[in-house]
Design a protein around this motif. Sequence first.
Motif, PDB file in Angstrom:
ATOM      1  N   ASP A 223       0.814  -1.212   0.000  1.00 12.02           N
ATOM      2  CA  ASP A 223       0.000   0.000   0.000  1.00 12.02           C
ATOM      3  C   ASP A 223       0.850   1.265   0.000  1.00 12.02           C
ATOM      4  OD1 ASP A 223      -2.333  -1.436  -0.023  1.00 12.02           O
ATOM      5  OD2 ASP A 223      -2.775  -1.172   2.105  1.00 12.02           O
ATOM      6  N   PHE A 224       2.009   1.196   0.670  1.00 13.02           N
ATOM      7  CA  PHE A 224       2.884   2.366   0.778  1.00 13.02           C
ATOM      8  C   PHE A 224       4.016   2.359  -0.248  1.00 13.02           C
ATOM      9  CE2 PHE A 224       0.986   2.456   5.108  1.00 13.02           C
ATOM     10  CZ  PHE A 224       0.481   3.743   5.070  1.00 13.02           C
ATOM     11  N   GLY A 225       3.832   1.558  -1.317  1.00 14.83           N
ATOM     12  CA  GLY A 225       4.752   1.627  -2.438  1.00 14.83           C
ATOM     13  C   GLY A 225       5.892   0.642  -2.448  1.00 14.83           C
ATOM     14  N   ASP A 226       5.957  -0.257  -1.453  1.00 17.33           N
ATOM     15  CA  ASP A 226       7.022  -1.250  -1.402  1.00 17.33           C
ATOM     16  C   ASP A 226       6.462  -2.609  -1.814  1.00 17.33           C
ATOM     17  OD1 ASP A 226       9.248  -2.765  -0.937  1.00 17.33           O
ATOM     18  OD2 ASP A 226       9.247  -2.545   1.247  1.00 17.33           O
ATOM     19  N   ASP A 227       6.402  -2.829  -3.123  1.00 16.89           N
ATOM     20  CA  ASP A 227       5.853  -4.069  -3.667  1.00 16.89           C
ATOM     21  C   ASP A 227       6.939  -5.135  -3.644  1.00 16.89           C
ATOM     22  OD1 ASP A 227       4.367  -5.978  -4.994  1.00 16.89           O
ATOM     23  OD2 ASP A 227       4.668  -5.089  -6.978  1.00 16.89           O
ATOM     24  N   GLY A 228       6.742  -6.186  -2.866  1.00 10.39           N
ATOM     25  CA  GLY A 228       7.770  -7.216  -2.759  1.00 10.39           C
ATOM     26  C   GLY A 228       7.207  -8.533  -2.290  1.00 10.39           C
ATOM     27  N   PRO A 229       8.070  -9.517  -2.082  1.00 14.13           N
ATOM     28  CA  PRO A 229       7.630 -10.848  -1.654  1.00 14.13           C
ATOM     29  C   PRO A 229       6.924 -10.843  -0.309  1.00 14.13           C
ATOM     30  CG  PRO A 229       9.891 -10.892  -2.469  1.00 14.13           C
ATOM     31  CD  PRO A 229       9.513  -9.457  -2.326  1.00 14.13           C
ATOM     32  N   VAL A 230       6.098 -11.862  -0.087  1.00 16.53           N
ATOM     33  CA  VAL A 230       5.432 -12.027   1.204  1.00 16.53           C
ATOM     34  C   VAL A 230       6.492 -12.379   2.255  1.00 16.53           C
ATOM     35  CG1 VAL A 230       3.715 -13.342   2.499  1.00 16.53           C
ATOM     36  CG2 VAL A 230       3.328 -12.813   0.073  1.00 16.53           C
ATOM     37  N   PRO A 231       6.583 -11.620   3.348  1.00 18.00           N
ATOM     38  CA  PRO A 231       7.633 -11.877   4.346  1.00 18.00           C
ATOM     39  C   PRO A 231       7.326 -13.103   5.199  1.00 18.00           C
ATOM     40  CG  PRO A 231       6.248 -10.079   5.074  1.00 18.00           C
ATOM     41  CD  PRO A 231       5.785 -10.435   3.679  1.00 18.00           C
ATOM     42  N   SER A 232       8.362 -13.590   5.854  1.00 15.76           N
ATOM     43  CA  SER A 232       8.222 -14.728   6.756  1.00 15.76           C
ATOM     44  C   SER A 232       7.681 -14.274   8.107  1.00 15.76           C
ATOM     45  CB  SER A 232       9.579 -15.400   6.967  1.00 15.76           C
ATOM     46  OG  SER A 232      10.460 -14.523   7.653  1.00 15.76           O
ATOM     47  N   VAL A 233       7.281 -15.237   8.914  1.00 13.56           N
ATOM     48  CA  VAL A 233       6.828 -14.950  10.280  1.00 13.56           C
ATOM     49  C   VAL A 233       7.938 -14.276  11.077  1.00 13.56           C
ATOM     50  CG1 VAL A 233       6.195 -16.047  12.466  1.00 13.56           C
ATOM     51  CG2 VAL A 233       5.066 -16.747  10.343  1.00 13.56           C
ATOM     52  N   THR A 234       9.168 -14.734  10.898  1.00 14.13           N
ATOM     53  CA  THR A 234      10.307 -14.158  11.628  1.00 14.13           C
ATOM     54  C   THR A 234      10.520 -12.703  11.247  1.00 14.13           C
ATOM     55  OG1 THR A 234      11.386 -16.315  11.754  1.00 14.13           O
ATOM     56  CG2 THR A 234      12.772 -14.383  12.095  1.00 14.13           C
ATOM     57  N   THR A 235      10.469 -12.401   9.968  1.00 16.46           N
ATOM     58  CA  THR A 235      10.630 -11.018   9.513  1.00 16.46           C
ATOM     59  C   THR A 235       9.551 -10.128  10.097  1.00 16.46           C
ATOM     60  OG1 THR A 235      11.706 -11.663   7.453  1.00 16.46           O
ATOM     61  CG2 THR A 235      10.621  -9.518   7.483  1.00 16.46           C
ATOM     62  N   ALA A 236       8.308 -10.592  10.088  1.00 16.70           N
ATOM     63  CA  ALA A 236       7.199  -9.795  10.618  1.00 16.70           C
ATOM     64  C   ALA A 236       7.331  -9.594  12.124  1.00 16.70           C
ATOM     65  CB  ALA A 236       5.867 -10.464  10.296  1.00 16.70           C
ATOM     66  N   ALA A 237       7.789 -10.628  12.831  1.00 19.28           N
ATOM     67  CA  ALA A 237       7.913 -10.530  14.285  1.00 19.28           C
ATOM     68  C   ALA A 237       8.969  -9.507  14.690  1.00 19.28           C
ATOM     69  CB  ALA A 237       8.263 -11.897  14.869  1.00 19.28           C
ATOM     70  N   ASN A 238       9.976  -9.314  13.839  1.00 25.53           N
ATOM     71  CA  ASN A 238      11.071  -8.394  14.170  1.00 25.53           C
ATOM     72  C   ASN A 238      10.904  -7.018  13.535  1.00 25.53           C
ATOM     73  OD1 ASN A 238      12.518 -10.329  15.692  1.00 25.53           O
ATOM     74  ND2 ASN A 238      13.343 -11.235  13.811  1.00 25.53           N
ATOM     75  N   TYR A 239       9.788  -6.810  12.873  1.00 22.73           N
ATOM     76  CA  TYR A 239       9.578  -5.550  12.158  1.00 22.73           C
ATOM     77  C   TYR A 239       9.080  -4.463  13.105  1.00 22.73           C
ATOM     78  CZ  TYR A 239       8.066  -2.364   8.458  1.00 22.73           C
ATOM     79  OH  TYR A 239       7.895  -1.273   7.638  1.00 22.73           O
ATOM     80  N   ARG A 240       9.560  -3.252  12.913  1.00 26.68           N
ATOM     81  CA  ARG A 240       9.114  -2.105  13.723  1.00 26.68           C
ATOM     82  C   ARG A 240       8.086  -1.318  12.921  1.00 26.68           C
ATOM     83  NH1 ARG A 240      14.133   0.978  16.415  1.00 26.68           N
ATOM     84  NH2 ARG A 240      12.360   1.936  17.489  1.00 26.68           N
TER      85      ARG A 240
END
Length: 305
Positions: A223-240
């Motif tokens: 939605d905010f312009g960063d079109d990319g692969p679906v992230p993993s659970v680990t990536t999402a858990a560490n995302y700010r």
Amino acid sequence: MRVSILDQVPLTEHAPTRAAALSSGLSLAQQADELGYHRIWYAEHHHSRSFASPAPEMMTALALERTQRIRIGTGAILLPYYSAQKVLEVMGLLAMVHPDRVDTGLGRASLNDPDYATKVASLVQELGTVHEASANEPAGRVWVLGAGGSSAPLPGTLGAGYVHGHFLRPSGGEAATAAYREAATRSGHTPHTVLAVRFVTAPTEEHAQALAQALLLWRVRKDFGDDGPVPSVTTAANYRWSPQEIARAQERSRALIVGTPSQVHAQLVTLAEAHGADELMLNTLVSNPEDRLEAYQLLAERFIA
């Protein structure tokens, strides 16, 4: 209730290349065939860093050769890009090789095409000569996909089926599907209504919520312009997450059904009943292909006897 699958052939952290995503999509068709799903369709996306298939008719052909029973089709061919004649020839050829297993799903997304309705009508008529009439499938095995509601009456007047994209627009679908059924009945056709829903499920609610967070992170980034692969659970858990991203995730979560298999099953049945749908077309976007297959296995246990 019949249940089917919409595969957008996602690029993910676990399947980051187009070759890996396409292989995963074709494997899912084989697994869906074995699980007893009614149909699997492939979407069309161009210049995307999230999805790997720009040619759903090619995915349909490849999947048909790898399966035995399941119906396979396009969800959808973006008709403004093509002539009706080309679509007829491609999908008609597939239907002749694989009788009564080929579906032609049509859409226009946000593309403008003044001839769209005429093209759809032509395909319903011409593909109707390829397929035998069936009480269980629409004329010509043609389906029109929509989300805003403006496309809903058209397939009803033609005898085609209608697929409403709840996962694209979670509100207003009841009015759209009602308008389709009214147009079909008024025109003397049997309505065939499918509701396309995005879900996330896992054996535990905790894991389902973790998978949903990863999906929502992908959606918000897009939605905010960063079109990319679906992230993993680990990536999402560490995302700010920023406050703006949190607000957008809450908004996007309205179009997502999340929970244990029993919870998701109950919500899906309720949605289908509210929309008068004969069939659910299910879509999930998770990074790990094993999580994706498990989700479809868990729902097959509840929907498919």
